[in-house]
Scaffold this active site. Structure first.
Site, PDB file in Angstrom:
ATOM      1  N   ASP A   1       0.837  -1.204   0.000  1.00 51.04           N
ATOM      2  CA  ASP A   1       0.000   0.000   0.000  1.00 51.04           C
ATOM      3  C   ASP A   1       0.866   1.247   0.000  1.00 51.04           C
ATOM      4  O   ASP A   1       1.716   1.411   0.875  1.00 51.04           O
ATOM      5  CB  ASP A   1      -0.880   0.039   1.257  1.00 51.04           C
ATOM      6  CG  ASP A   1      -2.151  -0.773   1.096  1.00 51.04           C
ATOM      7  OD1 ASP A   1      -2.540  -1.041  -0.058  1.00 51.04           O
ATOM      8  OD2 ASP A   1      -2.752  -1.129   2.123  1.00 51.04           O
TER       9      ASP A   1
ATOM     10  N   ASP B   1     -11.606  -4.231   7.324  1.00 55.44           N
ATOM     11  CA  ASP B   1     -10.582  -5.176   7.810  1.00 55.44           C
ATOM     12  C   ASP B   1     -10.381  -5.010   9.317  1.00 55.44           C
ATOM     13  O   ASP B   1     -10.223  -6.000  10.053  1.00 55.44           O
ATOM     14  CB  ASP B   1      -9.243  -4.931   7.108  1.00 55.44           C
ATOM     15  CG  ASP B   1      -9.351  -5.071   5.594  1.00 55.44           C
ATOM     16  OD1 ASP B   1     -10.179  -5.878   5.134  1.00 55.44           O
ATOM     17  OD2 ASP B   1      -8.607  -4.367   4.890  1.00 55.44           O
TER      18      ASP B   1
ATOM     19  N   GLY C   1      -6.472  -7.324   2.407  1.00 58.23           N
ATOM     20  CA  GLY C   1      -7.389  -7.657   3.503  1.00 58.23           C
ATOM     21  C   GLY C   1      -6.771  -8.447   4.648  1.00 58.23           C
ATOM     22  O   GLY C   1      -6.772  -8.023   5.802  1.00 58.23           O
ATOM     23  N   GLY C   2      -6.229  -9.618   4.331  1.00 57.26           N
ATOM     24  CA  GLY C   2      -5.734 -10.503   5.386  1.00 57.26           C
ATOM     25  C   GLY C   2      -4.578  -9.900   6.165  1.00 57.26           C
ATOM     26  O   GLY C   2      -4.495 -10.013   7.390  1.00 57.26           O
TER      27      GLY C   2
ATOM     28  N   GLU D   1     -21.609  -5.953  -1.122  1.00 55.58           N
ATOM     29  CA  GLU D   1     -21.192  -7.340  -1.389  1.00 55.58           C
ATOM     30  C   GLU D   1     -22.355  -8.309  -1.173  1.00 55.58           C
ATOM     31  O   GLU D   1     -22.519  -9.283  -1.916  1.00 55.58           O
ATOM     32  CB  GLU D   1     -20.018  -7.702  -0.476  1.00 55.58           C
ATOM     33  CG  GLU D   1     -18.736  -6.963  -0.872  1.00 55.58           C
ATOM     34  CD  GLU D   1     -17.685  -6.890   0.233  1.00 55.58           C
ATOM     35  OE1 GLU D   1     -16.554  -6.470  -0.065  1.00 55.58           O
ATOM     36  OE2 GLU D   1     -17.994  -7.214   1.406  1.00 55.58           O
TER      37      GLU D   1
ATOM     38  N   SER E   1     -21.802  -4.964   7.038  1.00 53.67           N
ATOM     39  CA  SER E   1     -21.331  -3.611   7.349  1.00 53.67           C
ATOM     40  C   SER E   1     -21.988  -2.628   6.390  1.00 53.67           C
ATOM     41  O   SER E   1     -22.122  -2.894   5.201  1.00 53.67           O
ATOM     42  CB  SER E   1     -19.809  -3.538   7.300  1.00 53.67           C
ATOM     43  OG  SER E   1     -19.348  -3.726   5.991  1.00 53.67           O
TER      44      SER E   1
ATOM     45  N   MET F   1       1.603  15.595 -11.388  1.00 56.27           N
ATOM     46  CA  MET F   1       1.060  15.987 -10.088  1.00 56.27           C
ATOM     47  C   MET F   1       2.130  15.701  -9.050  1.00 56.27           C
ATOM     48  O   MET F   1       2.427  14.546  -8.773  1.00 56.27           O
ATOM     49  CB  MET F   1      -0.214  15.198  -9.797  1.00 56.27           C
ATOM     50  CG  MET F   1      -1.352  15.545 -10.738  1.00 56.27           C
ATOM     51  SD  MET F   1      -2.768  14.467 -10.531  1.00 56.27           S
ATOM     52  CE  MET F   1      -2.284  13.060 -11.508  1.00 56.27           C
TER      53      MET F   1
HETATM   54  N1  LIG Z   1     -18.391   6.937   7.019  1.00 53.02           N
HETATM   55  C1  LIG Z   1     -18.453   6.160   8.104  1.00 53.02           C
HETATM   56  N2  LIG Z   1     -18.957   6.635   9.266  1.00 53.02           N
HETATM   57  C2  LIG Z   1     -19.021   5.873  10.365  1.00 53.02           C
HETATM   58  N3  LIG Z   1     -18.603   4.593  10.424  1.00 53.02           N
HETATM   59  C3  LIG Z   1     -18.099   4.054   9.301  1.00 53.02           C
HETATM   60  C4  LIG Z   1     -17.993   4.801   8.071  1.00 53.02           C
HETATM   61  N4  LIG Z   1     -17.416   4.012   7.140  1.00 53.02           N
HETATM   62  C5  LIG Z   1     -17.179   2.827   7.753  1.00 53.02           C
HETATM   63  N5  LIG Z   1     -17.564   2.846   9.053  1.00 53.02           N
HETATM   64  C6  LIG Z   1     -17.445   1.753  10.027  1.00 53.02           C
HETATM   65  O1  LIG Z   1     -16.585   0.732   9.527  1.00 53.02           O
HETATM   66  C7  LIG Z   1     -17.346  -0.467   9.261  1.00 53.02           C
HETATM   67  C8  LIG Z   1     -16.873  -1.117   7.969  1.00 53.02           C
HETATM   68  O2  LIG Z   1     -17.027  -0.203   6.898  1.00 53.02           O
HETATM   69  P1  LIG Z   1     -17.691  -0.598   5.503  1.00 53.02           P
HETATM   70  O3  LIG Z   1     -19.101  -1.007   5.710  1.00 53.02           O
HETATM   71  O4  LIG Z   1     -17.426   0.530   4.571  1.00 53.02           O
HETATM   72  O5  LIG Z   1     -16.904  -1.922   5.111  1.00 53.02           O
HETATM   73  P2  LIG Z   1     -15.687  -2.187   4.166  1.00 53.02           P
HETATM   74  O6  LIG Z   1     -15.414  -3.631   4.266  1.00 53.02           O
HETATM   75  O7  LIG Z   1     -14.576  -1.245   4.514  1.00 53.02           O
HETATM   76  O8  LIG Z   1     -16.298  -1.822   2.739  1.00 53.02           O
HETATM   77  P3  LIG Z   1     -15.881  -2.401   1.299  1.00 53.02           P
HETATM   78  O9  LIG Z   1     -15.194  -3.719   1.504  1.00 53.02           O
HETATM   79  O10 LIG Z   1     -17.192  -2.517   0.546  1.00 53.02           O
HETATM   80  O11 LIG Z   1     -14.968  -1.354   0.747  1.00 53.02           O
HETATM   81  C9  LIG Z   1     -18.807  -0.028   9.244  1.00 53.02           C
HETATM   82  O12 LIG Z   1     -19.682  -1.075   9.633  1.00 53.02           O
HETATM   83  C10 LIG Z   1     -18.792   1.109  10.258  1.00 53.02           C
HETATM   84  O13 LIG Z   1     -18.832   0.587  11.559  1.00 53.02           O
HETATM   85 MG   LIG Z   2     -14.534  -4.918   2.927  1.00 51.98          MG
END
Ligand SMILES: Nc1ncnc2c1ncn2[C@@H]1O[C@H](COP(=O)(O)OP(=O)(O)OP(=O)(O)O)[C@@H](O)[C@H]1O
Ligand SMILES: [Mg+2]
Length: 304
Positions: free
Chosen positions: A6, A247, A32-33, A181, A215, A20
C-alpha cells in the site's frame, strides 16, 4: 491470497496530463488478510499471517510486516505482488484509490498456500480470509480454505466479494459482507433493512454461515444470527480515510471472540476498530487507544 504493497500520498489536485507533485509516500503492508493481522497485533492479540508474495514489492511488503512485528510465512510466488495507490486530494479532501488486480498464481502455488495453511492451523482459534482472489485462482478457492478450517475445528471468518463470496457455500462461521457485497451475492436490491436482514438470514438458512455481520459504511452494521438480529448505529468520528475500516472491524470481532466476548460485544469492538481506522490518514489503520476509548464509550461496562 492477494496482498498489496500500500502506497499512500497526497497532492493538491488530481488533473489529467500534467505532472502531479505528491507529498512523501507512506508504505504499508496491505490487502485484507494482512490488514486483519496488523490490527489484531495492534490490539494486543496474536495473529499469524500466511500469504503468497513475489517480486520486489512482495519483498518490501514482507519487510514492512516484519518491522511491524507480525509473525508470518510468505509463500514465494513467481508473479509480482501488486501495489495499491491511495491519493488524498488536498483541495477537495477527496480520496482516490487505485487498486491493481494482483499477479496470476499458478496451480502449484495455490496448492502450496493451502498446504502451508493446513500446517499452521493447529492450535488456532480462528482463521480469517479477507480480500479478493488474484487472477488464476479459481473462484471457489475459499471453499477449500473453509473445508480445511472445518476439518481442524477452527472457526472460519470470511470477508470477500463477488464470485469468491458466492461460491463459498459451507463451513463458514462468520461472513462479513458490506451491504454492496451482500447485494451482489444474493442478486437483490436490498434497499430496506428488512430485506438486508432477510438476505443475511437466507445465507444462514442455507448453512453458508452461522453468523452474518453486514457492514453498512456510514450507516453502521447489522448482526444477524439464526434467531436474532441487532442493528448497530455508526460511531461518529472525524473521518480522515476509510482504507481498511472493514478489515479492522473483522480483526476486532475475531479478537473479541477469542477474548470471550459475546457476539454482540465483539461486533461493538469491531465497530470501534472500524471507526478508529477512519480517524487515521491514508493507509494507516487504527490506534489501540482510540479503539479502546470508542469501545468503552459504546459499552461502558465493556472490557477489552
Ligand atoms: N463513514 C463512516 N462513518 C461511520 N462509520 C463508518 C464509516 N465508514 C465505515 N464505518 C465503520 O466501519 C465499518 C466497515 O465499513 P464498511 O461497511 O465501509 O466496510 P468495508 O469492508 O470497509 O467496505 P468495502 O469492503 O465494501 O470497501 C462499518 O460497519 C462502520 O462501523
Ligand atoms: Mg470490505
Amino acid at each position: 491470497m492477494n496482498p498489496a504493497l500500500d502506497i499512500a500520498t497526497s497532492t493538491e489536485v488530481v488533473i489529467p496530463t500534467e505532472k502531479m507533485r505528491c507529498g512523501s509516500p507512506r508504505y504499508d503492508p496491505g490487502g485484507g488478510g494482512i490488514n486483519v493481522a496488523r490490527v489484531v497485533k495492534t490490539l494486543g492479540g496474536a495473529a499469524f499471517a500466511v500469504f503468497p508474495a513475489g517480486g520486489p514489492s512482495g519483498q518490501s511488503l514482507e519487510g514492512l510486516l516484519a518491522r511491524q512485528g507480525v509473525p508470518h510465512i510468505r509463500i514465494p510466488v513467481e508473479g509480482v505482488t501488486r501495489e495499491s495507490f491511495t491519493v488524498d486530494e488536498q483541495r477537495s479532501g477527496q480520496q482516490y484509490r487505485f487498486v491493481l488486480p494482483g499477479p496470476s498464481l499458478i496451480e502449484t502455488e495455490q496448492r502450496t498456500c493451502l498446504e502451508n495453511l493446513a500446517g499452521y492451523l493447529a492450535g488456532a482459534r480462528f482463521l480469517v480470509a479477507s480480500g479478493s482472489l488474484p487472477p488464476g485462482v479459481r473462484a471457489d478457492f475459499f471453499q477449500d480454505v473453509a473445508d480445511l478450517a472445518a476439518g481442524q475445528g477452527v472457526r472460519f471468518i470470511l470477508d470477500t466479494s463477488g464470485e469468491a463470496l458466492r461460491l463459498t457455500r459451507r463451513g463458514v462461521y462468520l461472513l462479513k459482507p458490506s451491504v454492496r457485497e451482500l447485494r451482489e451475492c444474493v442478486g437483490r436490491e436490498l434497499s430496506s433493512e428488512a430485506e438486508q436482514i432477510q438476505a443475511a438470514r437466507d445465507l444462514i438458512t442455507e448453512k453458508r454461515a452461522e453468523v452474518v455481520v453486514v457492514s453498512l459504511g456510514a450507516k453502521g452494521a447489522l448482526l444477524v444470527t439464526e434467531r436474532r438480529y441487532e442493528r448497530f448505529a455508526p460511531i461518529e468520528v472525524p473521518i480522515r480515510s476509510a482504507v481498511g475500516a472493514g478489515d479492522s472491524m473483522v480483526a476486532a470481532i475475531a479478537l473479541g471472540l477469542v477474548r470471550g466476548m459475546e457476539l454482540q460485544q465483539a461486533v461493538r469492538f469491531g465497530m470501534a476498530a472500524g471507526a478508529a481506522t477512519l480517524m487515521t490518514p491514508g493507509t494507516e489503520l487504527c490506534r489501540r487507544d482510540d479503539v479502546e476509548k470508542l469501545y468503552l464509550e459504546q459499552s461502558p461496562n465493556g472490557n477489552t
